[in-house]
Design a protein around this motif. Structure first.
Motif, PDB file in Angstrom:
ATOM      1  N   PHE A  14       0.823  -1.211   0.000  1.00 53.33           N
ATOM      2  CA  PHE A  14       0.000   0.000   0.000  1.00 53.33           C
ATOM      3  C   PHE A  14       0.866   1.275   0.000  1.00 53.33           C
ATOM      4  O   PHE A  14       0.911   2.017  -0.988  1.00 53.33           O
ATOM      5  N   LEU A  36       5.561 -10.450  -1.814  1.00 60.35           N
ATOM      6  CA  LEU A  36       4.150 -10.624  -2.179  1.00 60.35           C
ATOM      7  C   LEU A  36       3.409 -11.533  -1.200  1.00 60.35           C
ATOM      8  O   LEU A  36       2.836 -12.556  -1.579  1.00 60.35           O
ATOM      9  N   HIS A  41      -1.468  -9.729  -1.033  1.00 63.75           N
ATOM     10  CA  HIS A  41      -1.506  -9.856  -2.495  1.00 63.75           C
ATOM     11  C   HIS A  41      -2.161 -11.184  -2.839  1.00 63.75           C
ATOM     12  O   HIS A  41      -1.491 -12.218  -2.900  1.00 63.75           O
ATOM     13  N   ASP A  60      12.478 -12.125  -0.488  1.00 63.83           N
ATOM     14  CA  ASP A  60      12.195 -11.915   0.924  1.00 63.83           C
ATOM     15  C   ASP A  60      13.358 -11.159   1.562  1.00 63.83           C
ATOM     16  O   ASP A  60      14.517 -11.460   1.262  1.00 63.83           O
ATOM     17  N   VAL A  61      13.062 -10.222   2.453  1.00 67.03           N
ATOM     18  CA  VAL A  61      14.138  -9.487   3.120  1.00 67.03           C
ATOM     19  C   VAL A  61      14.954 -10.382   4.059  1.00 67.03           C
ATOM     20  O   VAL A  61      16.038  -9.990   4.484  1.00 67.03           O
ATOM     21  N   GLU A  80      10.294  -0.487   3.702  1.00 64.55           N
ATOM     22  CA  GLU A  80       8.853  -0.469   4.011  1.00 64.55           C
ATOM     23  C   GLU A  80       8.328  -1.878   4.256  1.00 64.55           C
ATOM     24  O   GLU A  80       7.185  -2.033   4.702  1.00 64.55           O
ATOM     25  N   ALA A  81       9.107  -2.890   3.923  1.00 65.57           N
ATOM     26  CA  ALA A  81       8.604  -4.268   4.047  1.00 65.57           C
ATOM     27  C   ALA A  81       8.355  -4.620   5.503  1.00 65.57           C
ATOM     28  O   ALA A  81       9.199  -4.370   6.363  1.00 65.57           O
ATOM     29  N   GLU A  83       5.515  -7.435   7.943  1.00 67.67           N
ATOM     30  CA  GLU A  83       4.231  -8.061   8.206  1.00 67.67           C
ATOM     31  C   GLU A  83       3.456  -7.049   9.035  1.00 67.67           C
ATOM     32  O   GLU A  83       3.988  -6.513  10.015  1.00 67.67           O
ATOM     33  N   ARG A  98      10.214 -12.793  12.590  1.00 67.69           N
ATOM     34  CA  ARG A  98      11.070 -13.197  11.476  1.00 67.69           C
ATOM     35  C   ARG A  98      11.121 -12.092  10.404  1.00 67.69           C
ATOM     36  O   ARG A  98      12.192 -11.590  10.068  1.00 67.69           O
ATOM     37  N   ALA A  99       9.962 -11.724   9.871  1.00 66.16           N
ATOM     38  CA  ALA A  99       9.965 -10.774   8.743  1.00 66.16           C
ATOM     39  C   ALA A  99      10.460  -9.397   9.183  1.00 66.16           C
ATOM     40  O   ALA A  99      11.236  -8.753   8.466  1.00 66.16           O
ATOM     41  N   SER A 125       8.611   3.318  10.456  1.00 72.89           N
ATOM     42  CA  SER A 125       8.297   2.960  11.832  1.00 72.89           C
ATOM     43  C   SER A 125       6.807   3.213  12.054  1.00 72.89           C
ATOM     44  O   SER A 125       6.068   3.449  11.100  1.00 72.89           O
ATOM     45  N   TYR A 213       4.895   6.443  11.148  1.00 71.20           N
ATOM     46  CA  TYR A 213       3.600   6.700  10.519  1.00 71.20           C
ATOM     47  C   TYR A 213       2.493   6.511  11.549  1.00 71.20           C
ATOM     48  O   TYR A 213       2.502   5.548  12.309  1.00 71.20           O
ATOM     49  N   ASN A 215      -1.980   6.464  11.590  1.00 70.10           N
ATOM     50  CA  ASN A 215      -2.887   5.534  10.911  1.00 70.10           C
ATOM     51  C   ASN A 215      -3.072   5.919   9.453  1.00 70.10           C
ATOM     52  O   ASN A 215      -3.783   6.874   9.149  1.00 70.10           O
ATOM     53  N   ALA A 216      -2.443   5.158   8.579  1.00 70.02           N
ATOM     54  CA  ALA A 216      -2.444   5.485   7.155  1.00 70.02           C
ATOM     55  C   ALA A 216      -3.736   5.018   6.498  1.00 70.02           C
ATOM     56  O   ALA A 216      -4.292   3.983   6.864  1.00 70.02           O
TER      57      ALA A 216
HETATM   58  N1  LIG Z   1      -0.660   1.168   7.137  1.00 69.68           N
HETATM   59  C1  LIG Z   1      -0.413   1.822   8.269  1.00 69.68           C
HETATM   60  O1  LIG Z   1      -1.310   2.431   8.881  1.00 69.68           O
HETATM   61  C2  LIG Z   1       0.973   1.866   8.837  1.00 69.68           C
HETATM   62  C3  LIG Z   1       1.176   2.593  10.011  1.00 69.68           C
HETATM   63  C4  LIG Z   1       2.449   2.628  10.560  1.00 69.68           C
HETATM   64  C5  LIG Z   1       3.481   1.959   9.934  1.00 69.68           C
HETATM   65  N2  LIG Z   1       3.262   1.249   8.808  1.00 69.68           N
HETATM   66  C6  LIG Z   1       4.398   0.557   8.184  1.00 69.68           C
HETATM   67  O2  LIG Z   1       4.480   0.955   6.826  1.00 69.68           O
HETATM   68  C7  LIG Z   1       5.037  -0.102   6.051  1.00 69.68           C
HETATM   69  C8  LIG Z   1       4.140  -0.398   4.863  1.00 69.68           C
HETATM   70  O3  LIG Z   1       2.876  -0.830   5.353  1.00 69.68           O
HETATM   71  P1  LIG Z   1       1.600  -0.970   4.429  1.00 69.68           P
HETATM   72  O4  LIG Z   1       0.446  -0.467   5.191  1.00 69.68           O
HETATM   73  O5  LIG Z   1       1.903  -0.427   3.084  1.00 69.68           O
HETATM   74  O6  LIG Z   1       1.463  -2.571   4.392  1.00 69.68           O
HETATM   75  P2  LIG Z   1       1.362  -3.582   3.138  1.00 69.68           P
HETATM   76  O7  LIG Z   1       1.107  -4.911   3.730  1.00 69.68           O
HETATM   77  O8  LIG Z   1       0.431  -3.065   2.118  1.00 69.68           O
HETATM   78  O9  LIG Z   1       2.838  -3.534   2.535  1.00 69.68           O
HETATM   79  C9  LIG Z   1       3.898  -4.273   3.064  1.00 69.68           C
HETATM   80  C10 LIG Z   1       4.596  -4.968   1.907  1.00 69.68           C
HETATM   81  O10 LIG Z   1       5.723  -5.682   2.424  1.00 69.68           O
HETATM   82  C11 LIG Z   1       5.766  -6.933   1.793  1.00 69.68           C
HETATM   83  N3  LIG Z   1       6.467  -7.864   2.695  1.00 69.68           N
HETATM   84  C12 LIG Z   1       6.039  -8.364   3.883  1.00 69.68           C
HETATM   85  N4  LIG Z   1       6.953  -9.189   4.399  1.00 69.68           N
HETATM   86  C13 LIG Z   1       7.998  -9.196   3.545  1.00 69.68           C
HETATM   87  C14 LIG Z   1       9.249  -9.859   3.529  1.00 69.68           C
HETATM   88  N5  LIG Z   1       9.602 -10.706   4.520  1.00 69.68           N
HETATM   89  N6  LIG Z   1      10.095  -9.627   2.484  1.00 69.68           N
HETATM   90  C15 LIG Z   1       9.742  -8.796   1.481  1.00 69.68           C
HETATM   91  N7  LIG Z   1       8.567  -8.164   1.432  1.00 69.68           N
HETATM   92  C16 LIG Z   1       7.698  -8.365   2.450  1.00 69.68           C
HETATM   93  C17 LIG Z   1       4.323  -7.328   1.551  1.00 69.68           C
HETATM   94  O11 LIG Z   1       4.199  -8.292   0.501  1.00 69.68           O
HETATM   95  C18 LIG Z   1       3.709  -5.991   1.183  1.00 69.68           C
HETATM   96  O12 LIG Z   1       3.735  -5.762  -0.205  1.00 69.68           O
HETATM   97  C19 LIG Z   1       5.210  -1.271   7.008  1.00 69.68           C
HETATM   98  O13 LIG Z   1       6.541  -1.290   7.450  1.00 69.68           O
HETATM   99  C20 LIG Z   1       4.273  -0.938   8.146  1.00 69.68           C
HETATM  100  O14 LIG Z   1       4.683  -1.534   9.350  1.00 69.68           O
HETATM  101  C21 LIG Z   1       2.033   1.178   8.236  1.00 69.68           C
END
Ligand SMILES: NC(=O)c1ccc[n+]([C@@H]2O[C@H](COP(=O)([O-])OP(=O)(O)OC[C@H]3O[C@@H](n4cnc5c(N)ncnc54)[C@H](O)[C@@H]3O)[C@@H](O)[C@H]2O)c1
Ligand SMILES: [Zn+2]
Length: 374
Positions: A14, A36, A41, A60-61, A80-81, A83, A98-99, A125, A213, A215-216
């Protein structure tokens, strides 16, 4: 700013995919590393929303070799990756550690080996690392309470009381120096990600910035993922003619920040060195109650605005947390631009074109089985 080679881990997700768009539009060469994850996804294929000019590396990271390939020629890294799912992290602990934690350590080992190469590391973060936000007590001023005691929640008294005098506290803007008190496995791993990047970055002279971040919300947030994103979760329920499930009484507040504001903060942090080695809040500074969000979404979708107030609470949930964005203003020149009133119609325009399986009931049942909803 010169044209850079940028790697975005989690760039298919996202927030990452919106960031990729903005980087490509500024003329940077962008590569994405993403595993993915199926919860996000559904098709397991390169998502159609990922910018056509971005190079996609599936990986995978936690995989050092995949990282080595992805880091070839890279100047700037956006990590940004992750879980993403607070409730789920409380029973799938290994998956999150792990992730997020282990994955970041693998990434940092590779970066340390290339320390002369990387000009900047920006890590996503999260506000979740704060736990409860900051509050003020009429007698004690600014206070940083822990989670509400279970005995209080059992009585369905939702507001936070002063730990010293028992008075009801008023929410205050939460600044970066508030002590961290993560209340879920997910939040602990986000704290790990932030601190690992800042500490290792500093040790190896890789300028690192952690953006916390709030609440996105916005287009492309996985609607069928019941574990994250209250706007997406409520929208998916409404699309399926189900009322949003509201925990407690709906009066809890959060800081909803449009994804385009998050992206802009990320670009600003790349362009300045003033935030290097710092953590910076990215929010709007405006509180909105969960009940209000439910109403806005229901009205926007032309659905019955009736909500299902569950009256139950989730273990680890906080009552109020809204960003103090003074540091972002000061160091980044950041100013949020999109209000919820503007952002929600845009979100719903996209939501209406989506088909979302409503997995919320299942996710809530899982939490109940684990005794995490009471
Ligand atoms: N959405 C929110 O409100 C919010 C708030 C604070 C922080 N965040 C952080 O922002 C970042 C992006 O979040 P998002 O909302 O876009 O989530 P999202 O799930 O849409 O995106 C995360 C992406 O990381 C990938 N991913 C997960 N584990 C992975 C791995 N082991 N290796 C490679 N890729 C992997 C997923 O496939 C996904 O495409 C994250 O780090 C999340 O913790 C999000
Ligand atoms: Zn007090």
């Amino acid at each position: 700013m010169d044209k850079l080679n940028v790697l975005v881990t989690g760039g298919a997700g996202f927030i990452g995919s919106h960031l990729v768009d903005a980087l490509v539009e500024r003329g940077h060469r962008v590569r994405v590393l993403d595993a993915l994850v199926s919860q996000v996804h559904a098709t397991g294929e390169r998502p159609s929303h990922l910018h056509a000019e971005a190079e996609f590396v599936y990986g995978d990271v936690c995989d050092s070799d995949a990282l080595e390939r992805a880091l070839e020629g890279v100047d700037v890294l956006y990590h940004e990756a992750a879980e993403v799912g607070v409730g789920q992290s409380m029973y799938e602990m290994q998956r999150y550690v792990r992730a997020n934690t282990f994955g970041t350590s693998v990434l940092l080992e590779r970066l340390a080996a290339r320390r002369g190469q990387i000009r900047k590391l920006l890590v996503a973060s999260s506000m979740s690392i704060y736990g409860e936000g900051a509050y003020t007590c009429p007698a004690h001023g600014l206070v940083y309470p822990q989670l509400r005691p279970t005995a209080q929640l059992v009585e369905r008294r939702w507001e936070v009381a002063c730990e010293q005098c028992g008075a009801e506290l008023a929410p205050a803007p939460t600044a970066e120096d508030k002590p961290l008190f993560p209340t879920s496995v997910y939040a602990i791993t986000k704290q790990d990600q932030e601190q690992l990047c800042l500490v290792v970055g500093r040790a190896y002279g890789i300028p690192a910035v952690a953006l916390r971040y709030f609440n996105a919300y916005g287009t492309r947030q996985a609607l069928s993922n019941p574990y994250t994103g209250v706007c997406a979760i409520f929208s998916s329920r409404l699309l399926n003619d189900q009322p949003p499930l509201v925990f407690e009484d709906g009066g809890q507040t959060r800081d909803f920040v449009h994804v385009s504001d998050i992206v802009r903060a990320n670009l600003l942090a790349l362009e300045t060195d003033r935030a290097d080695y710092r953590a910076v809040n990215v929010g709007t500074g405006r509180p909105t109650s969960i009940g209000e969000v439910g109403r806005l979404l229901a009205e926007g979708l032309g659905k019955n605005a009736e909500q299902e107030i569950v009256g139950k609470y989730r273990e680890g949930d906080i009552r109020h947390c809204v960003a103090d964005i003074s540091r972002a203003r000061d160091l980044l020149g950041y100013e949020p631009r999109v209000t919820l009133e503007e952002g929600v119609p845009e979100l719903l325009g996209w939501v209406r074109e989506q088909k979302a399986t409503d997995a919320v009931a299942r996710a809530t049942a899982e939490l109940e089985t684990q005794g995490l909803v009471r």
